[in-house]
Motif scaffolding. Sequence first.
Motif, PDB file in Angstrom:
ATOM      1  N   MET A 126     120.265  36.073  39.316  1.00  0.00           N
ATOM      2  CA  MET A 126     119.405  35.221  40.153  1.00  0.00           C
ATOM      3  C   MET A 126     120.256  34.232  40.926  1.00  0.00           C
ATOM      4  O   MET A 126     121.116  33.558  40.368  1.00  0.00           O
ATOM      5  N   LEU A 127     120.022  34.180  42.207  1.00  0.00           N
ATOM      6  CA  LEU A 127     120.782  33.245  43.044  1.00  0.00           C
ATOM      7  C   LEU A 127     120.226  31.833  42.902  1.00  0.00           C
ATOM      8  O   LEU A 127     119.061  31.640  42.596  1.00  0.00           O
ATOM      9  N   TYR A 128     121.089  30.874  43.142  1.00  0.00           N
ATOM     10  CA  TYR A 128     120.618  29.496  43.106  1.00  0.00           C
ATOM     11  C   TYR A 128     120.486  28.960  44.525  1.00  0.00           C
ATOM     12  O   TYR A 128     121.447  28.995  45.290  1.00  0.00           O
ATOM     13  N   TYR A 129     119.327  28.496  44.848  1.00  0.00           N
ATOM     14  CA  TYR A 129     119.112  27.925  46.167  1.00  0.00           C
ATOM     15  C   TYR A 129     119.086  26.416  46.051  1.00  0.00           C
ATOM     16  O   TYR A 129     118.732  25.866  45.018  1.00  0.00           O
ATOM     17  N   SER A 130     119.434  25.776  47.151  1.00  0.00           N
ATOM     18  CA  SER A 130     119.373  24.319  47.138  1.00  0.00           C
ATOM     19  C   SER A 130     117.901  23.895  47.081  1.00  0.00           C
ATOM     20  O   SER A 130     117.007  24.673  47.409  1.00  0.00           O
ATOM     21  N   GLY A 131     117.661  22.673  46.684  1.00  0.00           N
ATOM     22  CA  GLY A 131     116.303  22.154  46.433  1.00  0.00           C
ATOM     23  C   GLY A 131     115.227  22.589  47.402  1.00  0.00           C
ATOM     24  O   GLY A 131     114.269  23.260  46.991  1.00  0.00           O
ATOM     25  N   PRO A 132     115.347  22.276  48.705  1.00  0.00           N
ATOM     26  CA  PRO A 132     114.259  22.604  49.636  1.00  0.00           C
ATOM     27  C   PRO A 132     113.969  24.101  49.728  1.00  0.00           C
ATOM     28  O   PRO A 132     112.804  24.493  49.819  1.00  0.00           O
ATOM     29  N   VAL A 133     115.007  24.933  49.679  1.00  0.00           N
ATOM     30  CA  VAL A 133     114.789  26.384  49.763  1.00  0.00           C
ATOM     31  C   VAL A 133     114.072  26.862  48.502  1.00  0.00           C
ATOM     32  O   VAL A 133     113.097  27.626  48.581  1.00  0.00           O
ATOM     33  N   ALA A 134     114.533  26.376  47.361  1.00  0.00           N
ATOM     34  CA  ALA A 134     113.902  26.757  46.100  1.00  0.00           C
ATOM     35  C   ALA A 134     112.438  26.332  46.082  1.00  0.00           C
ATOM     36  O   ALA A 134     111.570  27.074  45.619  1.00  0.00           O
ATOM     37  N   ARG A 135     112.156  25.147  46.634  1.00  0.00           N
ATOM     38  CA  ARG A 135     110.774  24.653  46.659  1.00  0.00           C
ATOM     39  C   ARG A 135     109.897  25.528  47.545  1.00  0.00           C
ATOM     40  O   ARG A 135     108.758  25.841  47.205  1.00  0.00           O
ATOM     41  N   LEU A 136     110.448  25.933  48.694  1.00  0.00           N
ATOM     42  CA  LEU A 136     109.684  26.785  49.606  1.00  0.00           C
ATOM     43  C   LEU A 136     109.380  28.135  48.954  1.00  0.00           C
ATOM     44  O   LEU A 136     108.245  28.623  49.000  1.00  0.00           O
ATOM     45  N   VAL A 137     110.419  28.728  48.321  1.00  0.00           N
ATOM     46  CA  VAL A 137     110.225  30.009  47.623  1.00  0.00           C
ATOM     47  C   VAL A 137     109.147  29.835  46.558  1.00  0.00           C
ATOM     48  O   VAL A 137     108.231  30.653  46.429  1.00  0.00           O
ATOM     49  N   ASP A 138     109.238  28.732  45.831  1.00  0.00           N
ATOM     50  CA  ASP A 138     108.283  28.442  44.769  1.00  0.00           C
ATOM     51  C   ASP A 138     106.852  28.330  45.318  1.00  0.00           C
ATOM     52  O   ASP A 138     105.904  28.852  44.733  1.00  0.00           O
ATOM     53  N   GLU A 139     106.699  27.653  46.458  1.00  0.00           N
ATOM     54  CA  GLU A 139     105.363  27.501  47.062  1.00  0.00           C
ATOM     55  C   GLU A 139     104.805  28.844  47.516  1.00  0.00           C
ATOM     56  O   GLU A 139     103.634  29.125  47.330  1.00  0.00           O
ATOM     57  N   PHE A 140     105.672  29.675  48.099  1.00  0.00           N
ATOM     58  CA  PHE A 140     105.206  30.992  48.559  1.00  0.00           C
ATOM     59  C   PHE A 140     104.718  31.846  47.385  1.00  0.00           C
ATOM     60  O   PHE A 140     103.748  32.583  47.511  1.00  0.00           O
ATOM     61  N   THR A 141     105.404  31.746  46.225  1.00  0.00           N
ATOM     62  CA  THR A 141     105.002  32.596  45.085  1.00  0.00           C
ATOM     63  C   THR A 141     103.640  32.184  44.529  1.00  0.00           C
ATOM     64  O   THR A 141     103.031  32.934  43.784  1.00  0.00           O
ATOM     65  N   LYS A 142     103.146  31.013  44.926  1.00  0.00           N
ATOM     66  CA  LYS A 142     101.806  30.596  44.455  1.00  0.00           C
ATOM     67  C   LYS A 142     100.699  31.313  45.224  1.00  0.00           C
ATOM     68  O   LYS A 142      99.540  31.262  44.841  1.00  0.00           O
ATOM     69  N   LEU A 143     101.055  31.961  46.338  1.00  0.00           N
ATOM     70  CA  LEU A 143     100.051  32.658  47.146  1.00  0.00           C
ATOM     71  C   LEU A 143      99.731  34.014  46.524  1.00  0.00           C
ATOM     72  O   LEU A 143     100.596  34.628  45.895  1.00  0.00           O
ATOM     73  N   PRO A 144      98.473  34.495  46.698  1.00  0.00           N
ATOM     74  CA  PRO A 144      98.113  35.778  46.094  1.00  0.00           C
ATOM     75  C   PRO A 144      98.896  36.930  46.709  1.00  0.00           C
ATOM     76  O   PRO A 144      99.119  36.947  47.917  1.00  0.00           O
ATOM     77  N   GLY A 145      99.334  37.842  45.874  1.00  0.00           N
ATOM     78  CA  GLY A 145     100.016  39.048  46.343  1.00  0.00           C
ATOM     79  C   GLY A 145     101.456  38.828  46.750  1.00  0.00           C
ATOM     80  O   GLY A 145     102.093  39.721  47.306  1.00  0.00           O
ATOM     81  N   ILE A 146     101.994  37.630  46.510  1.00  0.00           N
ATOM     82  CA  ILE A 146     103.383  37.373  46.897  1.00  0.00           C
ATOM     83  C   ILE A 146     104.242  37.177  45.646  1.00  0.00           C
ATOM     84  O   ILE A 146     104.082  36.209  44.899  1.00  0.00           O
ATOM     85  N   GLY A 147     105.129  38.134  45.427  1.00  0.00           N
ATOM     86  CA  GLY A 147     106.040  38.049  44.283  1.00  0.00           C
ATOM     87  C   GLY A 147     107.306  37.325  44.701  1.00  0.00           C
ATOM     88  O   GLY A 147     107.460  36.947  45.864  1.00  0.00           O
ATOM     89  N   PRO A 148     108.253  37.111  43.754  1.00  0.00           N
ATOM     90  CA  PRO A 148     109.488  36.367  44.031  1.00  0.00           C
ATOM     91  C   PRO A 148     110.301  36.955  45.189  1.00  0.00           C
ATOM     92  O   PRO A 148     110.836  36.208  46.012  1.00  0.00           O
ATOM     93  N   LYS A 149     110.337  38.289  45.270  1.00  0.00           N
ATOM     94  CA  LYS A 149     111.152  38.923  46.330  1.00  0.00           C
ATOM     95  C   LYS A 149     110.583  38.638  47.717  1.00  0.00           C
ATOM     96  O   LYS A 149     111.312  38.279  48.636  1.00  0.00           O
ATOM     97  N   THR A 150     109.283  38.846  47.846  1.00  0.00           N
ATOM     98  CA  THR A 150     108.628  38.575  49.126  1.00  0.00           C
ATOM     99  C   THR A 150     108.751  37.098  49.473  1.00  0.00           C
ATOM    100  O   THR A 150     108.982  36.735  50.629  1.00  0.00           O
ATOM    101  N   ALA A 151     108.599  36.247  48.471  1.00  0.00           N
ATOM    102  CA  ALA A 151     108.689  34.797  48.695  1.00  0.00           C
ATOM    103  C   ALA A 151     110.066  34.447  49.260  1.00  0.00           C
ATOM    104  O   ALA A 151     110.183  33.648  50.197  1.00  0.00           O
ATOM    105  N   GLN A 152     111.118  35.043  48.714  1.00  0.00           N
ATOM    106  CA  GLN A 152     112.478  34.796  49.221  1.00  0.00           C
ATOM    107  C   GLN A 152     112.616  35.281  50.653  1.00  0.00           C
ATOM    108  O   GLN A 152     113.199  34.612  51.500  1.00  0.00           O
ATOM    109  N   ARG A 153     112.054  36.471  50.919  1.00  0.00           N
ATOM    110  CA  ARG A 153     112.169  37.026  52.257  1.00  0.00           C
ATOM    111  C   ARG A 153     111.469  36.121  53.269  1.00  0.00           C
ATOM    112  O   ARG A 153     112.005  35.829  54.336  1.00  0.00           O
TER     113      ARG A 153
END
Length: 200
Positions: free
Chosen positions: A1-28
């Motif tokens: 697992m890659l480590y992202y800086s705070g804001p990027v990690a937060r954005l990825v985290d917010e995207f994964t809260k959406l329905p149908g969006i897994g960690p990979k899609t959230a990163q993309r």
Amino acid sequence: MLYYSGPVARLVDEFTKLPGIGPKTAQRLAFYVLNAPPELAQGLAKALVEVRHSIKRCTICCNLTDEDPCSICRDTSRNSKILCVVEEPRDVIAMEKARGYKGHYHVLHGAISPMEGISPEDLTIKELLKRIKSTEIEEVILAANSDIEGETTALYLARILKPLGVKVTRIAHGIPVGSDLEYADAMTLIKALEGRGEFG
Ligand code: ZN
């Protein structure tokens, strides 16, 4: 697992809260936003905030709207004595697209599901009862989906609505069992509506 800086990690985290969006899609999505022109992020952020500010529930039918009452409730050319009860706002859109229905709606915002802990109190049933008691309604069409939750909800509603002296109908099963209203094509919806039968 890659480590992202705070804001990027937060954005990825917010995207994964959406329905149908897994960690990979959230990163993309996160990296797409990062690499796109800044206007994309600004437009997206603005639209997200605006939608929460301007969209509310219609105080009559509980559908989502930017004006209260909504345009359907305000439309005097529609038959206000017929109510079609649906699970979600997207079901209203599906019915309106089919163009065969000229009554009013009531949006439950879900269906009864003991498995998911959704009880009648979590839906807009209280509002529906108040509406039926305070306005002249002749028929309530139960158009909940034909899956277990939808059938449970329809049965529950039929039981509590009948004593109020209102005609309660269920849309015919032109809608494939277990399927959602929103996926039915327009013709199937119109046929289901025309073939509705009195409940129980
Ligand atoms: Zn409304």
